[in-house]
Design a protein around this motif. Structure first.
Motif, mmCIF file in Angstrom:
data_model
loop_
_atom_site.group_PDB
_atom_site.id
_atom_site.type_symbol
_atom_site.label_atom_id
_atom_site.label_comp_id
_atom_site.label_asym_id
_atom_site.label_seq_id
_atom_site.Cartn_x
_atom_site.Cartn_y
_atom_site.Cartn_z
ATOM 1 N N TYR A 154 -5.021 81.492 -0.457
ATOM 2 C CA TYR A 154 -5.733 81.096 0.755
ATOM 3 C C TYR A 154 -5.913 79.575 0.762
ATOM 4 N N GLU A 155 -6.038 79.017 1.972
ATOM 5 C CA GLU A 155 -6.343 77.596 2.106
ATOM 6 C C GLU A 155 -7.223 77.399 3.333
ATOM 7 N N GLY A 156 -8.281 76.613 3.147
ATOM 8 C CA GLY A 156 -9.146 76.270 4.269
ATOM 9 C C GLY A 156 -8.694 74.973 4.926
ATOM 10 N N TRP A 157 -9.009 74.845 6.228
ATOM 11 C CA TRP A 157 -8.611 73.657 6.986
ATOM 12 C C TRP A 157 -9.694 73.294 7.995
ATOM 13 N N LEU B 154 7.528 83.908 12.465
ATOM 14 C CA LEU B 154 7.939 83.008 11.381
ATOM 15 C C LEU B 154 8.010 81.569 11.880
ATOM 16 N N GLU B 155 7.643 80.653 11.001
ATOM 17 C CA GLU B 155 7.769 79.233 11.291
ATOM 18 C C GLU B 155 8.743 78.589 10.308
ATOM 19 N N ALA B 156 9.319 77.455 10.724
ATOM 20 C CA ALA B 156 10.246 76.745 9.850
ATOM 21 C C ALA B 156 9.533 76.335 8.561
ATOM 22 N N LEU B 157 10.260 76.385 7.446
ATOM 23 C CA LEU B 157 9.709 76.026 6.146
ATOM 24 C C LEU B 157 9.935 74.545 5.870
ATOM 25 N N GLY B 158 9.332 74.068 4.773
ATOM 26 C CA GLY B 158 9.625 72.718 4.335
ATOM 27 C C GLY B 158 11.088 72.575 3.956
ATOM 28 N N SER B 159 11.527 71.340 3.813
ATOM 29 C CA SER B 159 12.964 71.074 3.631
ATOM 30 C C SER B 159 13.530 71.632 2.331
ATOM 31 N N ASN B 160 12.691 71.938 1.368
ATOM 32 C CA ASN B 160 13.187 72.398 0.075
ATOM 33 C C ASN B 160 13.157 73.908 -0.082
ATOM 34 N N TYR B 161 12.905 74.647 1.017
ATOM 35 C CA TYR B 161 12.780 76.098 0.921
ATOM 36 C C TYR B 161 13.556 76.794 2.026
ATOM 37 N N VAL B 162 13.930 78.048 1.767
ATOM 38 C CA VAL B 162 14.657 78.868 2.741
ATOM 39 C C VAL B 162 14.077 80.276 2.717
ATOM 40 N N TYR B 163 14.282 81.004 3.802
ATOM 41 C CA TYR B 163 14.024 82.441 3.806
ATOM 42 C C TYR B 163 15.264 83.146 3.257
ATOM 43 N N GLY C 249 -6.880 67.126 16.196
ATOM 44 C CA GLY C 249 -5.509 67.622 16.179
ATOM 45 C C GLY C 249 -4.810 67.540 14.836
ATOM 46 N N THR C 250 -5.447 66.969 13.829
ATOM 47 C CA THR C 250 -4.840 66.825 12.504
ATOM 48 C C THR C 250 -5.463 67.817 11.530
ATOM 49 N N PRO C 251 -4.683 68.747 10.963
ATOM 50 C CA PRO C 251 -5.248 69.676 9.976
ATOM 51 C C PRO C 251 -5.434 68.993 8.628
ATOM 52 N N VAL C 252 -6.661 69.068 8.092
ATOM 53 C CA VAL C 252 -6.977 68.475 6.799
ATOM 54 C C VAL C 252 -7.489 69.588 5.898
ATOM 55 N N SER C 253 -6.874 69.749 4.743
ATOM 56 C CA SER C 253 -7.173 70.864 3.858
ATOM 57 C C SER C 253 -8.560 70.746 3.230
ATOM 58 N N PRO D 264 4.402 78.608 -5.037
ATOM 59 C CA PRO D 264 4.178 77.225 -4.630
ATOM 60 C C PRO D 264 4.373 77.023 -3.142
ATOM 61 N N ASP D 265 3.655 76.018 -2.606
ATOM 62 C CA ASP D 265 3.634 75.801 -1.160
ATOM 63 C C ASP D 265 4.902 75.092 -0.701
ATOM 64 N N ASN D 266 5.320 75.434 0.531
ATOM 65 C CA ASN D 266 6.569 74.874 1.068
ATOM 66 C C ASN D 266 6.340 73.701 2.005
ATOM 67 N N SER D 267 5.065 73.407 2.349
ATOM 68 C CA SER D 267 4.794 72.388 3.357
ATOM 69 C C SER D 267 3.349 71.929 3.238
ATOM 70 N N PRO D 268 3.060 70.658 3.576
ATOM 71 C CA PRO D 268 1.670 70.194 3.578
ATOM 72 C C PRO D 268 0.880 70.695 4.780
ATOM 73 N N LEU D 269 1.540 71.353 5.722
ATOM 74 C CA LEU D 269 0.871 71.875 6.913
ATOM 75 C C LEU D 269 0.510 73.343 6.730
#
Length: 289
Positions: free
Chosen positions: A174-177, A38-47, A182-186, A247-252
């Motif tokens: 799914y999302e492609g990148w 698991l990775e940390a979520l965006g600031s507006n979401y929790v597990y 070093g910068t992920p671009v969708s 909905p997505d929790n982070s732009p990454l």
């Protein structure tokens, strides 16, 4: 004598009230999560954890820290009766008492433990495969073909879907990148490997003559993110397919990445390139009661 009698009565009343509170106390037990990946979520979401009791979800609490093990105090009778454990992603401020559609892990209790994973609740990516080409079909410039990636297979002379992926459960896309310097671009989100992705008509990066082929992909031709320059050269970049909450929790990119591949330096434009397994194809762990 009347004063002494009154004091005795008051003391006796207080003792009885305390005893009544003790009788209404609820027994509790510890539930311990030991999860990996698991990775940390965006600031507006929790597990949020849930036990399934008599077919209904009962919350075991929320968390944002992804260092494990973690222990939660829950109702002992409900925990003893629970048949399954489910982990979901929820809004940090959540008016809905029920689990969201975006569920990350699940598993059934056997005795005091449940082995949980993402395979059944998100998707099983063991047989996933991918192919892509380098091309920029959304402009008329044939000098920048290495600045676009499209998930299609043209090796037969006709384009077909380049991705073989399982249908996702509700709450996921799914999302492609392209990871550029070093910068992920969708490249965009999608649910259908045989159709254009969700931002085909609105991408800020594509050229000005059209939307590209009817498959997921992207031309990186203009409006580059800070620190990058478009057009670019994707040779040496890493191409990734991730699985994202919706909905997505982070732009990454989210932690689940079933496919990935570093574009060879000598890759040929308009030529099919095969992907390999990504770094994280499944999430798992144990839940102990």
């Amino acid at each position: 004598m009347k004063k002494m009698f009154f004091v005795v009565i008051v003391i006796g009343f207080m003792t009885l009230s305390c005893s009544s509170d003790d009788d209404n106390s609820v027994a509790t037990s510890n539930l311990t999560l030991n999860l990996s990946g698991l990775e940390a979520l965006g600031s507006n979401y929790v597990y949020e954890g849930w036990i399934i009791v008599d077919g209904a979800p009962v919350s075991t609490g929320t968390f944002t820290n992804v260092t494990f093990p973690q222990t939660f105090v829950v109702n002992a009778q409900q925990l003893s009766s629970a048949t399954d454990f489910v982990l979901s992603i929820e809004p940090a401020t959540d008016p809905d008492p029920m689990p969201a559609a975006t569920k990350v892990l699940s598993g059934s209790f056997s005795g005091g433990m449940a082995n949980v994973n993402s395979n059944a609740i998100v998707g099983n990516f063991n047989s996933s495969a991918g192919k892509y080409i380098l091309a920029t079909p959304t402009d008329n410039d044939n000098t920048n073909e290495a600045s676009g990636v499209w998930f299609l297979d043209n090796s037969s002379g006709s384009a077909v879907a380049g991705l073989s992926l399982p249908e996702l459960q509700s709450g996921w896309k799914y999302e492609g990148w392209a990871v550029i310097n070093g910068t992920p671009v969708s490249t965009g989100t999608f649910t259908n490997v045989n159709a254009a992705d969700d931002n085909a008509a609105t991408s800020p990066f594509k050229g000005n003559i059209g939307n590209g082929p009817a498959y997921p992909g992207e031309d990186y031709l203009q409006n580059a993110p800070t620190g990058l320059t478009f057009p670019t050269d994707l040779k040496g970049a890493t191409i990734v397919i991730s699985v994202e909450p919706s909905p997505d929790n982070s732009p990454l990119p989210f932690t689940l990445k079933p496919l990935a591949h570093t574009v060879p330096i000598n890759a040929m434009n308009h030529t099919t390139i095969s992907m390999g397994a990504g770094p994280v194809t499944s999430l798992s762990g144990t839940v102990t009661r």
